[in-house]
Design a protein around this motif. Structure first.
Motif, PDB file in Angstrom:
ATOM      1  N   SER A  34       7.900   4.287  -3.402  1.00  0.00           N
ATOM      2  CA  SER A  34       6.967   4.390  -2.262  1.00  0.00           C
ATOM      3  C   SER A  34       5.793   3.461  -2.513  1.00  0.00           C
ATOM      4  CB  SER A  34       6.457   5.813  -2.100  1.00  0.00           C
ATOM      5  OG  SER A  34       7.531   6.670  -1.799  1.00  0.00           O
ATOM      6  N   ILE A  35       5.364   2.782  -1.452  1.00  0.00           N
ATOM      7  CA  ILE A  35       4.204   1.883  -1.546  1.00  0.00           C
ATOM      8  C   ILE A  35       3.402   1.997  -0.265  1.00  0.00           C
ATOM      9  CG2 ILE A  35       3.553  -0.561  -1.422  1.00  0.00           C
ATOM     10  CD1 ILE A  35       5.369  -1.162  -3.584  1.00  0.00           C
ATOM     11  N   ARG A  36       2.110   2.048  -0.415  1.00  0.00           N
ATOM     12  CA  ARG A  36       1.259   2.005   0.776  1.00  0.00           C
ATOM     13  C   ARG A  36       0.143   1.000   0.558  1.00  0.00           C
ATOM     14  NH1 ARG A  36      -0.968   6.630   2.945  1.00  0.00           N
ATOM     15  NH2 ARG A  36       0.871   7.884   2.562  1.00  0.00           N
ATOM     16  N   TYR A  37      -0.216   0.297   1.609  1.00  0.00           N
ATOM     17  CA  TYR A  37      -1.386  -0.577   1.594  1.00  0.00           C
ATOM     18  C   TYR A  37      -2.445   0.099   2.453  1.00  0.00           C
ATOM     19  CZ  TYR A  37       1.554  -4.296  -0.337  1.00  0.00           C
ATOM     20  OH  TYR A  37       2.391  -5.033  -1.138  1.00  0.00           O
TER      21      TYR A  37
ATOM     22  N   ASP B  73       3.610   2.865  -5.982  1.00  0.00           N
ATOM     23  CA  ASP B  73       2.719   4.030  -6.026  1.00  0.00           C
ATOM     24  C   ASP B  73       3.484   5.256  -6.514  1.00  0.00           C
ATOM     25  OD1 ASP B  73       0.588   2.531  -5.028  1.00  0.00           O
ATOM     26  OD2 ASP B  73       1.249   2.823  -2.969  1.00  0.00           O
TER      27      ASP B  73
END
Lengths: 259, 251
Positions: B12-15, B58
């Motif tokens: 999971s990745i968030r900006y 993340d």
């Protein structure tokens, strides 16, 4: 509540910034300690950041020495202490004005250049390219500039000190008829060599500030061209503020006995 | 079962507030060309950066040859990165270095090869991507296609196990696109390794891909060979492949 949140956020941002800069200095020191220094690049940076700054240092130092002498020489002669003008100019220049002014003009020139160059490299993915090749941007880019400026800023400071005293001597002679011999004799009798050396210790600290802040701002550039501009401005403003703060702290530490 | 070169596991990745990946899992098959397709901004290039540790997830884990790299320190990633070539979207050649110096850089920094050996290998590698006699020129003196090929040369000169290509044909004319696509295939054959290509160029993908993964809204929604993808019943895949405005993909 929102004011508290703002304070908390600003504190976190400050700590992140300070930690990042400290980490960058620590990593650079590790590479320097292991002698993992790119020699050719260091010479190239010494020329670009140091040698190319000589004209701006010459002009600012010359006119600072001249105006200092202009303000003090006539009054000193009126009070019968014209023989002290050389000492006052040299004393102030070597301990305070020389290191600080040289650092400020170099921060404006070299610090901005470092931040802009690294910022452009971030935007064009060149920093990621270095990392993807298994190369450290700190070793490849920061260390050569740091070593170069640690060597060149004290040299520029000595150069600026000499030019400033010569400018002061010229104005004192023309404006207040203080002879060159009297001026130089005052310099010799008033300025301890140790003060010149302690002034150069300041330069070493200022060199680290200029490169560390310029590099950190540049390497943390976000966004495109606007981000590069922001990083460059931030590098110059932050460096100059830190130079003033550290100048006070270093004067307190280095010259406390004399004071 | 084909051998796996790299694995993304529940990544999971968030900006900021934007979720780019949500529990994404993907296997990269060893020795194959895997193409990743998807809408602009879907996170395709982020997958490449995850695979060589330029980006950390993340949440979730990234494995390369069975070793988890998502928790490695920067200094420990260096040896991993030396086995992975990366060709950037705009080549990311160093402006202050000549093409020859750019391509030679990894060898000069990581090997004990002599200057002559490096120069010879640089010439050969540049020739292998169709660039001759450009060693002394600067990136700004070359065309877009030539710069991309110089970027390929720098990515492969250390004989990496895998090469990651970020939009290798974007913005180039069809002839150069065809040449570069063939170059990617030739380089994969020469290195006998793995390639991961992020691209929007379906023509190129059909030419070179062994496997295709489609990324949509933070997840892999389709994976298979080119034929399998073309036959996919997923309306999102079909709309993307047909380039149609009409369909479930929000415009």
């Amino acid at each position: 509540m929102s004011a508290l949140e703002d304070v908390g956020r600003d504190t976190a941002t400050f700590l992140e910034y300070a930690g990042g800069v400290a980490n960058l200095i620590g990593e650079s020191a590790t590479f320097i300690g292991r002698l993992r220094i790119r020699v050719n690049e260091t010479f190239s940076q010494a020329y670009l950041l140091g040698v190319n700054s000589w004209t701006i240092v010459l002009l600012t130092s010359l006119f600072t020495g001249m105006v200092f002498s202009l303000e003090s020489a006539v009054q000193a002669v009126q009070y019968g202490i014209g023989n002290l003008v050389g000492g006052v100019v040299a004393f102030t220049t070597a301990r305070e004005l020389g290191p600080m002014l040289t650092a400020v003009v170099v921060a404006g020139r070299a610090g901005a250049a470092i931040a802009a160059e690294f910022g452009s490299m971030v935007v064009t993915e060149q920093i990621e390219a270095l990392q993807s090749l298994g190369l450290s941007p700190i070793r490849m880019l920061v260390v050569p500039r740091l070593v170069a400026l640690i060597v060149m800023l004290p040299i520029l400071t000595v150069f600026g000190d000499i030019i400033s005293v010569l400018g002061g001597m010229l104005v004192a002679n023309i404006y207040a008829n203080i002879s060159y011999d009297s001026f130089l004799a005052s310099v010799r009798s008033t300025l301890p060599f140790g003060d010149v050396v302690r002034g150069l210790v300041k330069s070493l600290v200022f060199a680290v500030i200029i490169v560390a802040i310029g590099s950190y701002q540049g390497l943390n550039t976000r966004g495109g061209a606007a981000g590069v501009g922001k990083a460059t401005t931030g590098a110059v403003v932050t460096s100059i503020i830190l130079i003033f703060i550290f100048n006070f702290a270093l004067s307190y530490i280095l010259f406390r006995q004399n004071a | 079962m084909p051998e796996v070169w790299a694995r993304l596991e529940d990544v999971s990745i968030r900006y900021g507030p934007k979720v780019v990946m949500q529990n994404l899992s993907l296997d990269i098959v060893d020795g194959a060309i895997t193409c990743i397709i998807g809408l602009s901004g879907a996170g395709k290039s982020t997958i490449l950066r995850l695979l060589n540790g330029l980006k950390r997830p993340d949440a979730g884990r990234v494995f390369v040859r069975g070793q988890e790299i998502s928790t490695l320190r920067e200094r420990d990633l260096i040896s991993i990165r030396q086995t992975i070539g990366f060709s950037f979207q705009f080549a990311a050649l160093f402006d202050s270095l000549t093409i020859g110096e750019n391509v030679a850089l990894p060898l000069r920094e990581h090997t004990k090869m002599s200057g002559e050996e490096i120069d010879k290998l640089v010439s050969e590698t540049l020739e292998s991507v169709g660039l001759g006699n450009v060693e002394s020129r600067y990136p700004s003196e070359l065309s877009g296609g030539m710069v991309k090929r110089a970027g390929f040369a720098r990515a492969v000169i250390s004989n990496p196990q895998c090469v990651l290509y970020d939009e290798p044909t974007t913005g180039l004319d069809p002839i150069i696109t065809h040449i570069l696509t063939n170059t990617i295939k030739k380089l994969r054959d020469r290195l006998n390794g793995t390639a991961v290509v992020v691209s929007h160029d379906l023509g190129s993908i059909y030419m070179m891909a062994d496997y295709v993964a489609m990324l949509f809204e933070g997840a892999i929604i389709a994976y298979g060979t080119v034929d399998e993808l073309r036959r996919s019943p997923n309306p999102i895949v079909q709309q993307f492949l047909q380039g149609s405005e009409v369909g479930p993909i929000p415009i």
